[in-house]
Design a protein around this motif. Structure first.
Motif, PDB file in Angstrom:
ATOM      1  N   ALA A 171     -19.440  -2.645  -8.392  1.00  0.00           N
ATOM      2  CA  ALA A 171     -20.597  -2.417  -7.524  1.00  0.00           C
ATOM      3  C   ALA A 171     -20.211  -1.840  -6.162  1.00  0.00           C
ATOM      4  N   GLN A 172     -18.948  -1.961  -5.774  1.00  0.00           N
ATOM      5  CA  GLN A 172     -18.493  -1.526  -4.448  1.00  0.00           C
ATOM      6  C   GLN A 172     -17.334  -0.546  -4.607  1.00  0.00           C
ATOM      7  N   PRO A 173     -17.606   0.723  -4.882  1.00  0.00           N
ATOM      8  CA  PRO A 173     -16.523   1.681  -5.135  1.00  0.00           C
ATOM      9  C   PRO A 173     -15.648   1.966  -3.919  1.00  0.00           C
ATOM     10  N   GLU A 174     -16.055   1.520  -2.729  1.00  0.00           N
ATOM     11  CA  GLU A 174     -15.222   1.756  -1.555  1.00  0.00           C
ATOM     12  C   GLU A 174     -14.034   0.796  -1.468  1.00  0.00           C
ATOM     13  N   PHE A 175     -13.956  -0.156  -2.392  1.00  0.00           N
ATOM     14  CA  PHE A 175     -12.828  -1.094  -2.434  1.00  0.00           C
ATOM     15  C   PHE A 175     -12.030  -0.889  -3.709  1.00  0.00           C
ATOM     16  N   GLU A 176     -10.744  -1.208  -3.621  1.00  0.00           N
ATOM     17  CA  GLU A 176      -9.885  -1.219  -4.798  1.00  0.00           C
ATOM     18  C   GLU A 176      -8.853  -2.328  -4.625  1.00  0.00           C
ATOM     19  N   ILE A 177      -8.203  -2.706  -5.723  1.00  0.00           N
ATOM     20  CA  ILE A 177      -7.161  -3.732  -5.659  1.00  0.00           C
ATOM     21  C   ILE A 177      -5.966  -3.157  -4.919  1.00  0.00           C
ATOM     22  N   ASP A 178      -5.450  -3.920  -3.971  1.00  0.00           N
ATOM     23  CA  ASP A 178      -4.302  -3.495  -3.168  1.00  0.00           C
ATOM     24  C   ASP A 178      -3.024  -3.974  -3.855  1.00  0.00           C
ATOM     25  N   LYS A 179      -2.438  -3.131  -4.670  1.00  0.00           N
ATOM     26  CA  LYS A 179      -1.224  -3.478  -5.413  1.00  0.00           C
ATOM     27  C   LYS A 179      -0.021  -3.622  -4.485  1.00  0.00           C
ATOM     28  N   LEU A 214       4.962  -9.299  -1.762  1.00  0.00           N
ATOM     29  CA  LEU A 214       5.112 -10.746  -1.792  1.00  0.00           C
ATOM     30  C   LEU A 214       6.065 -11.164  -2.912  1.00  0.00           C
ATOM     31  N   LEU A 215       6.917 -12.127  -2.633  1.00  0.00           N
ATOM     32  CA  LEU A 215       7.785 -12.643  -3.689  1.00  0.00           C
ATOM     33  C   LEU A 215       7.011 -13.545  -4.632  1.00  0.00           C
ATOM     34  N   ILE A 216       6.096 -14.308  -4.077  1.00  0.00           N
ATOM     35  CA  ILE A 216       5.246 -15.203  -4.871  1.00  0.00           C
ATOM     36  C   ILE A 216       3.818 -15.027  -4.392  1.00  0.00           C
ATOM     37  N   SER A 217       2.905 -14.854  -5.309  1.00  0.00           N
ATOM     38  CA  SER A 217       1.505 -14.698  -4.938  1.00  0.00           C
ATOM     39  C   SER A 217       0.656 -15.675  -5.729  1.00  0.00           C
ATOM     40  N   VAL A 218      -0.257 -16.329  -5.046  1.00  0.00           N
ATOM     41  CA  VAL A 218      -1.197 -17.209  -5.730  1.00  0.00           C
ATOM     42  C   VAL A 218      -2.466 -16.458  -6.111  1.00  0.00           C
ATOM     43  N   ALA A 219      -2.506 -15.178  -5.739  1.00  0.00           N
ATOM     44  CA  ALA A 219      -3.708 -14.385  -6.009  1.00  0.00           C
ATOM     45  C   ALA A 219      -3.326 -12.982  -6.494  1.00  0.00           C
ATOM     46  N   PRO A 220      -2.637 -12.857  -7.639  1.00  0.00           N
ATOM     47  CA  PRO A 220      -2.310 -11.516  -8.123  1.00  0.00           C
ATOM     48  C   PRO A 220      -3.581 -10.716  -8.405  1.00  0.00           C
ATOM     49  N   ASN A 221      -3.585  -9.487  -7.971  1.00  0.00           N
ATOM     50  CA  ASN A 221      -4.748  -8.595  -8.085  1.00  0.00           C
ATOM     51  C   ASN A 221      -5.955  -9.124  -7.329  1.00  0.00           C
ATOM     52  N   GLY A 222      -5.731 -10.022  -6.400  1.00  0.00           N
ATOM     53  CA  GLY A 222      -6.829 -10.599  -5.638  1.00  0.00           C
ATOM     54  C   GLY A 222      -6.954 -10.035  -4.232  1.00  0.00           C
ATOM     55  N   TYR A 223      -6.059  -9.139  -3.858  1.00  0.00           N
ATOM     56  CA  TYR A 223      -6.124  -8.522  -2.536  1.00  0.00           C
ATOM     57  C   TYR A 223      -6.815  -7.169  -2.660  1.00  0.00           C
ATOM     58  N   LEU A 224      -7.857  -6.987  -1.897  1.00  0.00           N
ATOM     59  CA  LEU A 224      -8.618  -5.738  -1.943  1.00  0.00           C
ATOM     60  C   LEU A 224      -8.446  -4.976  -0.644  1.00  0.00           C
ATOM     61  N   LYS A 225      -8.572  -3.651  -0.729  1.00  0.00           N
ATOM     62  CA  LYS A 225      -8.561  -2.834   0.473  1.00  0.00           C
ATOM     63  C   LYS A 225      -9.692  -1.812   0.386  1.00  0.00           C
ATOM     64  N   ARG A 226     -10.184  -1.448   1.548  1.00  0.00           N
ATOM     65  CA  ARG A 226     -11.244  -0.434   1.614  1.00  0.00           C
ATOM     66  C   ARG A 226     -10.582   0.935   1.602  1.00  0.00           C
ATOM     67  N   VAL A 227     -11.028   1.804   0.716  1.00  0.00           N
ATOM     68  CA  VAL A 227     -10.427   3.125   0.585  1.00  0.00           C
ATOM     69  C   VAL A 227     -11.353   4.256   0.988  1.00  0.00           C
ATOM     70  N   ARG A 228     -12.637   3.970   1.176  1.00  0.00           N
ATOM     71  CA  ARG A 228     -13.592   5.019   1.551  1.00  0.00           C
ATOM     72  C   ARG A 228     -14.390   4.569   2.734  1.00  0.00           C
TER      73      ARG A 228
END
Length: 61
Positions: A33-41, A47-61
């Motif tokens: 629903a929000q194409p201006e965001f994507e997953i921030d790989k 991070l060496l350890i993440s409790v939220a893989p694929n859970g960080y988003l960034k605004r791209v547009r």
């Protein structure tokens, strides 16, 4: 933006079977629903350890 999923977030078969209240499923729906965001790989790679893989988003547009 961060989405946290407790337990085992890589168990996507449960998410695909309709467990729509899971945080990762909510992220996928939000991204549709929000194409201006994507997953921030880059965060996952930094991070060496993440409790939220694929859970960080960034605004791209």
């Amino acid at each position: 933006m961060l989405a946290w999923q407790a337990g085992f977030p890589d168990r996507t078969h449960r998410l695909q079977e309709g467990a729509g209240e899971q945080p990762q499923a909510a992220v996928w729906e939000y991204l549709k629903a929000q194409p201006e965001f994507e997953i921030d790989k880059q965060i996952d790679y930094k991070l060496l350890i993440s409790v939220a893989p694929n859970g960080y988003l960034k605004r791209v547009r």
